[in-house]
Design a protein around this motif. Structure first.
Motif, short mmCIF file in Angstrom:
data_model
loop_
_atom_site.label_atom_id
_atom_site.label_comp_id
_atom_site.label_asym_id
_atom_site.label_seq_id
_atom_site.Cartn_x
_atom_site.Cartn_y
_atom_site.Cartn_z
N UNK A 119 0.83 -1.20 0.00
CA UNK A 119 0.00 0.00 0.00
C UNK A 119 0.86 1.25 0.00
N UNK A 120 1.97 1.22 0.73
CA UNK A 120 2.90 2.35 0.71
C UNK A 120 3.41 2.57 -0.71
N UNK A 121 3.79 1.50 -1.35
CA UNK A 121 4.32 1.61 -2.72
C UNK A 121 3.26 2.10 -3.69
N UNK A 122 2.03 1.63 -3.54
CA UNK A 122 0.96 2.08 -4.43
C UNK A 122 0.67 3.57 -4.24
N UNK A 123 0.63 4.01 -2.98
CA UNK A 123 0.39 5.43 -2.73
C UNK A 123 1.50 6.29 -3.34
N UNK A 124 2.73 5.84 -3.19
CA UNK A 124 3.85 6.59 -3.75
C UNK A 124 3.80 6.60 -5.28
N UNK A 125 3.38 5.50 -5.86
CA UNK A 125 3.36 5.40 -7.33
C UNK A 125 2.28 6.27 -7.96
N UNK A 126 1.38 6.80 -7.18
CA UNK A 126 0.34 7.67 -7.73
C UNK A 126 0.83 9.10 -7.94
N UNK A 141 -7.98 6.68 -10.37
CA UNK A 141 -7.62 5.84 -11.52
C UNK A 141 -6.68 4.71 -11.11
N UNK A 142 -6.74 3.61 -11.84
CA UNK A 142 -5.85 2.50 -11.58
C UNK A 142 -4.43 2.89 -11.98
N UNK A 143 -3.46 2.23 -11.36
CA UNK A 143 -2.06 2.52 -11.69
C UNK A 143 -1.74 2.18 -13.14
N UNK A 144 -2.42 1.18 -13.70
CA UNK A 144 -2.17 0.81 -15.08
C UNK A 144 -2.59 1.94 -16.02
N UNK A 145 -3.42 2.87 -15.52
CA UNK A 145 -3.84 4.01 -16.32
C UNK A 145 -3.01 5.27 -16.03
#
Length: 453
Positions: free
Chosen positions: A322-329, A353-357
């Protein structure tokens, strides 16, 4: 809606390419009506008439607003069968009596009255529904709700954060058992109101107070040794506790969970509080949480957008997904960071939006996901609208139904593969295949003929 016994007919009812005559024939079958009732867009008058003919009042529930033409709305309003005339209004009233949340526009449409008139309706069920659904109501209306003689109306008026409670009404609301928990969770508390709330002995109120973001350091200190694990977890997320106190509080709750305490497990796993105050803290203070051993602090830290490069590098390698996903946004997340994250953990479909987008995601890499051993990653290949037919076939052969459903709804699907997916034993897959606009008209007619339509 998928009809479990006849999913191909319900799917055909939702097919945007289905001609009017096909939909009229579908209306004679329960599965076809199931699909037609949830079909997007306005229904042709002939289809709406067929639904009324075969589905009666049950179908009439879905025939309202923009779903049908003005002429059809008049036709329903003048229908000789009162069950048909009143179907939608009776449905809304039944949902009100059952306490099922309703959209505010539904309430306005059924009653044909202004929002202000509905807010003063003599029926407390109507007032409570208005209080729960009219989000942008004026302050005078909110004040009237807060003083309503029915506790259900008062409770509905404070369930959401907005429009809130005006300062001059807070003391009265904090003394009202119907609303005090909701209000205690969101408004600044004085030492006296804090003490009175704790003296109620109400667990819901106690939990609300512990989660209040406006607590002073003295209030937090007065809660940190509470026996309730929910309170201790909430206090651990406060800005007013030291790292040592935070570690101690969470360690005790974690030990109780390990010893089999359901209350401790719920406190830690079931919507635990987040240190939202950290979002607005000065950058220097936020960066001190980069090494915090508790992931929730790093998760909030990663939602910032002004961190230095060294912090982003650490967060991109964080052990918590979750930390990585938040940072990747963040807008400047690199293609390499996004690709590695999705390959290791997949995406989260309920967060948009999804990260793939993400604009920086290398869309050319999507086809490489087809061969990934993890189905959560493999499904991302379907985000490529031009995915070759050979790779669609590969995914259609997967054992996971959600992958086959994704293939059945893919825009590049061909008629031959649609035919194969129509025979899938999983109802959701067959439904999605029948709903695909590439389905040939001749095949639609065969589906109807097979059902005796």
């Amino acid at each position: 809606m998928v009809h479990l016994q006849q999913p191909r007919l319900s799917g055909l009812g939702q097919n945007p390419a289905a001609p009017t005559d096909v939909m009229v024939r579908l209306a004679a079958h329960p599965a076809g009506r199931s699909g037609l009732r949830t079909r997007e867009g306005r229904l042709p008058d002939e289809v709406a008439e067929a639904l009324l003919t075969h589905g009666g009042s049950r179908s009439a529930v879905a025939l309202h607003g923009r779903r049908v033409s003005p002429a059809m709305r008049r036709r329903i309003a003048e229908h000789p069968d009162p069950a048909v005339r009143n179907a939608y209004a009776d449905f809304v009233r039944d949902m009100l009596e059952r306490g099922v949340p309703m959209d505010f526009t539904d309430l306005v449409e059924v009653h044909g009255r202004s929002p202000a008139e509905l807010a003063a309706d003599p029926d407390p069920l109507v007032r409570a529904t208005v209080a729960a659904t009219w989000a942008d109501r004026p302050v005078p209306v909110q004040v009237a709700f807060l003083a309503d003689p029915d506790p259900k109306v008062r409770a509905a008026a404070t369930r959401a954060e907005c429009p809130g409670v005006p300062p001059e009404h807070r003391d009265r609301c904090l003394a009202d058992p119907a609303v005090r928990a909701d209000v205690a969770r969101r408004v600044p508390l004085t030492p006296d109101s804090f003490a009175r709330l704790l003296a109620t002995g109400d667990q819901e109120v106690l939990h609300a107070v512990a989660a209040n973001p406006y607590l002073t350091a003295d209030m937090v200190a007065g809660l940190q040794d509470n026996e309730d694990p929910v309170v201790r977890v909430a206090v651990a997320c406060s800005r007013h506790v030291t790292p040592e106190t935070r570690d101690r509080l969470l360690a005790t709750v974690e030990a109780e969970e390990a010893a089999g305490s359901d209350a401790a497990a719920l406190a830690l796993r079931w919507f635990p509080p987040a240190p939202d105050w950290l979002r607005d803290a000065p950058l220097a203070e936020r960066l001190t949480y980069l090494d915090c051993p508790h992931p929730v602090f790093r998760q909030v830290l990663a939602t910032g957008r002004d961190l230095p490069d060294r912090a982003w590098r650490r967060l991109d390698d964080d052990p918590d997904p979750t930390v990585r996903r938040n940072a990747a946004r963040r807008p400047d997340a690199s293609p390499e960071v996004l690709l590695r994250l999705l390959r290791e953990h997949g995406d989260v479909h309920h967060v948009r939006p999804m990260l793939v987008d993400h604009p920086n995601f290398p869309r050319r890499a999507l086809r490489g996901f087809v061969d990934d051993p993890d189905p959560r990653v493999r499904v991302l290949a379907l985000r490529d609208p031009d995915l070759p037919l050979a790779q669609l076939r590969q995914l259609a052969a997967c054992g996971e139904p959600f992958l086959r459903v994704g293939v059945a709804g893919h825009p590049a699907l061909g008629a031959e593969l649609v035919e194969e997916l129509l025979a899938d034993p999983e109802p959701d897959v067959a439904h999605a295949a029948a709903a695909h606009p590439v389905l040939p008209r001749a095949r639609m007619d065969r589906l109807l003929a097979e059902a005796g339509l």
